[in-house]
Design an enzyme around this catalytic site. Structure first.
Site, PDB file in Angstrom:
ATOM      1  CD1 TRP A 127     -78.990  47.135   4.601  1.00  0.00           C
ATOM      2  CD2 TRP A 127     -77.519  47.440   6.267  1.00  0.00           C
ATOM      3  NE1 TRP A 127     -78.593  48.450   4.585  1.00  0.00           N
ATOM      4  CE2 TRP A 127     -77.696  48.665   5.593  1.00  0.00           C
ATOM      5  CE3 TRP A 127     -76.646  47.395   7.360  1.00  0.00           C
ATOM      6  CZ2 TRP A 127     -77.020  49.827   5.963  1.00  0.00           C
ATOM      7  CZ3 TRP A 127     -75.983  48.544   7.732  1.00  0.00           C
ATOM      8  CH2 TRP A 127     -76.176  49.743   7.035  1.00  0.00           C
ATOM      9  CG  ASP A 208     -79.079  46.083  12.553  1.00  0.00           C
ATOM     10  OD1 ASP A 208     -79.672  47.094  12.974  1.00  0.00           O
ATOM     11  OD2 ASP A 208     -78.524  46.038  11.430  1.00  0.00           O
ATOM     12  CB  ALA A 210     -82.583  49.601  11.865  1.00  0.00           C
ATOM     13  CE  LYS A 243     -83.503  53.089   8.235  1.00  0.00           C
ATOM     14  NZ  LYS A 243     -83.039  52.566   7.036  1.00  0.00           N
TER      15      LYS A 243
HETATM   16  C1  LMR Z   1     -81.829  50.222   3.489  1.00  0.00           C
HETATM   17  O1  LMR Z   1     -81.578  49.041   3.738  1.00  0.00           O
HETATM   18  O2  LMR Z   1     -82.322  50.600   2.426  1.00  0.00           O
HETATM   19  C2  LMR Z   1     -81.536  51.267   4.535  1.00  0.00           C
HETATM   20  O3  LMR Z   1     -81.039  50.677   5.679  1.00  0.00           O
HETATM   21  C3  LMR Z   1     -80.718  52.381   4.030  1.00  0.00           C
HETATM   22  C4  LMR Z   1     -79.285  52.025   3.825  1.00  0.00           C
HETATM   23  O4  LMR Z   1     -78.432  52.752   4.364  1.00  0.00           O
HETATM   24  O5  LMR Z   1     -78.976  51.057   3.130  1.00  0.00           O
END
Ligand code: LMR
Length: 394
Positions: A127, A208, A210, A243
């Site tokens: 991410w 992590d 999520a 989520k």
């Molecule tokens: C994403 O990866 O799209 C989500 O986790 C939202 C974000 O805050 O980036």
């Protein structure tokens, strides 16, 4: 003073959100930001969330501060949901955080306080906000191989080879389930190997998590986290309720730190409280209270689980439909990985030029690395994406 500021590089995911909003085409398709949408394209407030909010509204008689770690009922119910029978109360410190991002940020700060020389290892890719926050905090980071772009699967040999270089005290960030952005996840046997390597090298996992409940099921998605918690002496877990409870804007996250020994729990808990105090004092409460109200009530919890399961099965159905459409159109099995991947995302393997082409010709928005949000699709738009992919030569 302000003249010294330099413009910051835009966050690619949020930038894409804006570009989508600005596109006047009516049949545009948003596969960008990781927000769940149902077949009608709506991000619904879950039934149990509505019921919990009503109950809170009816019964809450004060908005006075909670504690620096938030409401204990929240930490307790959510840590039980995540850790199950691997939860060792005597060694567990936990505090509410503003969303999963807040938990990640605070986890990094905790690492910096405890061991300023530690390197935080990130999967390549991960991410984008992970490296961005580490850079912001001035911390050391390194990457381990994770995804094989050709096979569209985990490069497990590469991952292990890179993680062999991890030193004692380093922190390895792992996605507990539903890897973002690839959708490719280690098997149970591979998780065992990862645990053995971390044990051997004295490294600390930072999980992590999520998307619990978006992959193989609520319990299944927590199994790697639980296994690591049973085996390793020390561990950090950053969890998000955005989520799986659909409460994105309420900012409900949790940071857990499992101490090697029970006599270190108290100082660890004190540090979580201290970090909250330094950053924003008390964590937000409304989202956390929704979660603890649901998890603390059998009927609400059952209803929430049922709706979450419907969402999960819907995403799995879309995965299968897209893989089938592509199988027919390309007369090959090269996109079967989409049905094997889990969670909200898959990385299609398109070049940035192909991604651009799909946006121009069909109004399909995905991240430049070709990550798509599966929940942005429905039965009608899957064939449109499949066609656009073939046309763009993906
Ligand atoms: C994403 O990866 O799209 C989500 O986790 C939202 C974000 O805050 O980036």
């Amino acid at each position: 003073m302000l003249e010294h500021l330099k413009p910051q590089p835009p966050d690619k995911i949020l930038q894409l959100m804006q570009a989508f909003r600005d596109d006047p085409r009516e049949n545009k398709i948003d596969l960008g930001v990781g927000v769940y949408r149902n077949a009608e394209g709506i991000t619904p407030v879950m039934r149990a969330v509505k019921a919990a909010e009503k109950r809170i509204w009816e019964t809450q008689d004060t908005k006075a501060y909670t504690g620096l770690a938030g409401d204990p009922a929240y930490s307790e119910t959510l840590s039980r949901l995540i850790l199950g029978d691997a939860r060792d109360e005597a060694r567990l410190a936990a505090a509410a955080m503003p969303g999963g991002t807040g938990a990640i940020h605070q986890a990094f700060e905790l690492v910096r306080m405890a061991n300023p020389g530690a390197t935080v290892w990130l999967s390549a890719p991960t991410w984008p906000n992970h490296p961005s926050i580490l850079r912001h905090l001035g911390m050391q980071m390194a990457e381990y191989r994770y995804f094989d772009n050709t096979a569209r699967d985990i490069d497990f040999a590469g991952m292990i080879e890179d993680l062999e270089q991890v030193r004692a005290g380093d922190v390895v960030l792992l996605h507990g389930c539903c890897h973002n952005p690839t959708g490719a996840n280690p098997t149970a046997a591979q998780w065992d190997e990862i645990a053995a390597l971390l044990e051997r090298n004295g490294a600390i996992p930072l999980i992590d998590i999520a998307y619990q409940g978006f992959g193989d099921g609520l319990e299944e998605d927590a199994s790697a986290t639980r296994m690591l918690a049973r085996r390793l002496p020390e561990m950090l877990i950053a969890a998000s309720c955005s989520k799986n409870f659909g409460i994105y804007r309420e900012r409900a996250g949790l940071l857990m730190a499992i101490a090697p020994k029970a006599d270190m729990q108290s100082v660890t808990q004190g540090m979580l409280n201290h970090l909250n105090r330094q950053n924003y004092s008390f964590p937000p409460d409304h989202g956390a209270r929704i979660v603890s109200t649901i998890l603390g009530d059998e009927n609400l919890a059952d209803d929430w689980k049922q709706e979450l399961e419907e969402m999960r099965l819907g995403m799995l159905g879309i995965r299968r439909q897209l893989a089938d459409e592509l199988r027919q159109r390309t007369n090959s099995d090269r996109f079967d990985f989409i049905a094997r991947h889990r969670g909200m995302f898959s990385r299609l393997g398109a070049t940035p030029e192909q991604v651009e082409k799909m946006r121009e010709s069909h109004g399909i928005y995905m991240v430049a690395d070709s990550r798509i949000n599966i929940a942005g699709l429905n039965a009608q738009t899957v064939p449109i994406l499949a066609e656009a992919m073939v046309e763009a030569g993906v």
